[in-house]
Each structure stands twice: as C-alpha cells, then as structure tokens.
Design a protein around this motif. Sequence first.
Motif, short mmCIF file in Angstrom:
data_model
loop_
_atom_site.label_atom_id
_atom_site.label_comp_id
_atom_site.label_asym_id
_atom_site.label_seq_id
_atom_site.Cartn_x
_atom_site.Cartn_y
_atom_site.Cartn_z
N LEU A 180 0.73 -1.53 -0.08
CA LEU A 180 0.20 0.08 0.08
C LEU A 180 0.79 1.30 0.02
O LEU A 180 0.14 2.10 -0.34
CB LEU A 180 -0.60 0.03 1.46
CG LEU A 180 -2.10 -0.95 1.42
CD1 LEU A 180 -3.21 -1.04 2.40
CD2 LEU A 180 -2.61 -1.15 -0.16
N SER A 181 2.01 1.69 0.57
CA SER A 181 2.83 2.27 0.30
C SER A 181 3.21 2.43 -0.92
O SER A 181 3.57 3.61 -1.25
CB SER A 181 4.01 2.25 1.56
OG SER A 181 4.77 1.45 1.14
N GLN A 182 3.45 1.78 -1.84
CA GLN A 182 3.65 2.09 -3.25
C GLN A 182 2.86 2.14 -4.22
O GLN A 182 2.82 3.15 -4.61
CB GLN A 182 4.59 0.76 -3.79
CG GLN A 182 5.37 0.52 -3.28
CD GLN A 182 6.10 -1.20 -3.44
OE1 GLN A 182 5.47 -1.90 -4.11
NE2 GLN A 182 7.00 -1.55 -2.66
N THR A 183 1.70 2.40 -3.55
CA THR A 183 0.35 3.14 -4.40
C THR A 183 0.59 4.61 -4.30
O THR A 183 1.11 5.20 -2.95
CB THR A 183 -1.29 2.66 -4.19
OG1 THR A 183 -1.40 3.12 -2.83
CG2 THR A 183 -0.72 1.44 -4.33
N ASP A 184 -0.61 5.44 -5.12
CA ASP A 184 -0.68 6.40 -5.37
C ASP A 184 -1.63 6.78 -4.06
O ASP A 184 -2.74 6.66 -4.70
CB ASP A 184 -0.85 7.02 -6.65
CG ASP A 184 -1.57 8.67 -6.60
OD1 ASP A 184 -1.36 9.52 -5.43
OD2 ASP A 184 -1.77 8.94 -7.44
N ASN A 185 -1.74 7.19 -3.24
CA ASN A 185 -2.17 7.25 -1.96
C ASN A 185 -4.37 7.77 -3.12
O ASN A 185 -5.33 7.23 -2.53
CB ASN A 185 -2.16 7.57 -0.64
CG ASN A 185 -1.57 6.87 -0.28
OD1 ASN A 185 -1.34 5.53 -0.60
ND2 ASN A 185 -0.70 7.08 0.51
N ALA A 186 -3.90 9.05 -3.29
CA ALA A 186 -5.08 9.66 -3.61
C ALA A 186 -5.74 9.14 -4.70
O ALA A 186 -6.89 9.04 -5.14
CB ALA A 186 -4.27 11.43 -4.50
#
Length: 57
Positions: free
Chosen positions: A39-45
């Motif tokens: 999840l930390s590698q995704t574009d959170n927005a």
Amino acid sequence: MEKFFHLKENGTTVSTEILAGLTTFFAMAYIIVVNPQILSQTDNARFFAHFRIPGLT
C-alpha cells in the motif's frame, strides 16, 4: 484433547489442527508484514478515490 474438541467426530486429528493453526498464523503474519509495503507504493490519492462517498467530497 480428543474428548474436549470431539476431533474424531469431526474427522480430524490433533496434528492436523496444529498444522492448520500454524498455517493460518504464518499466512496472517505474512499479510500483516507485506500489505503495508504494497500500500505504501501506491498513489494514495488515486487509490482512496475509489472509496469516496459521492456528495461528501
């Protein structure tokens, strides 16, 4: 243990249940460690945009 859990009635053994418990434990431990890294590698927005409730944004 057999009498308390009725293992024979349920068609299982103590060793099978221990192996199943260990398998579940290690699978969950793996998920707890790896999931935040993914999840930390995704574009959170962009990732959380799918969870917005229309009308509240």
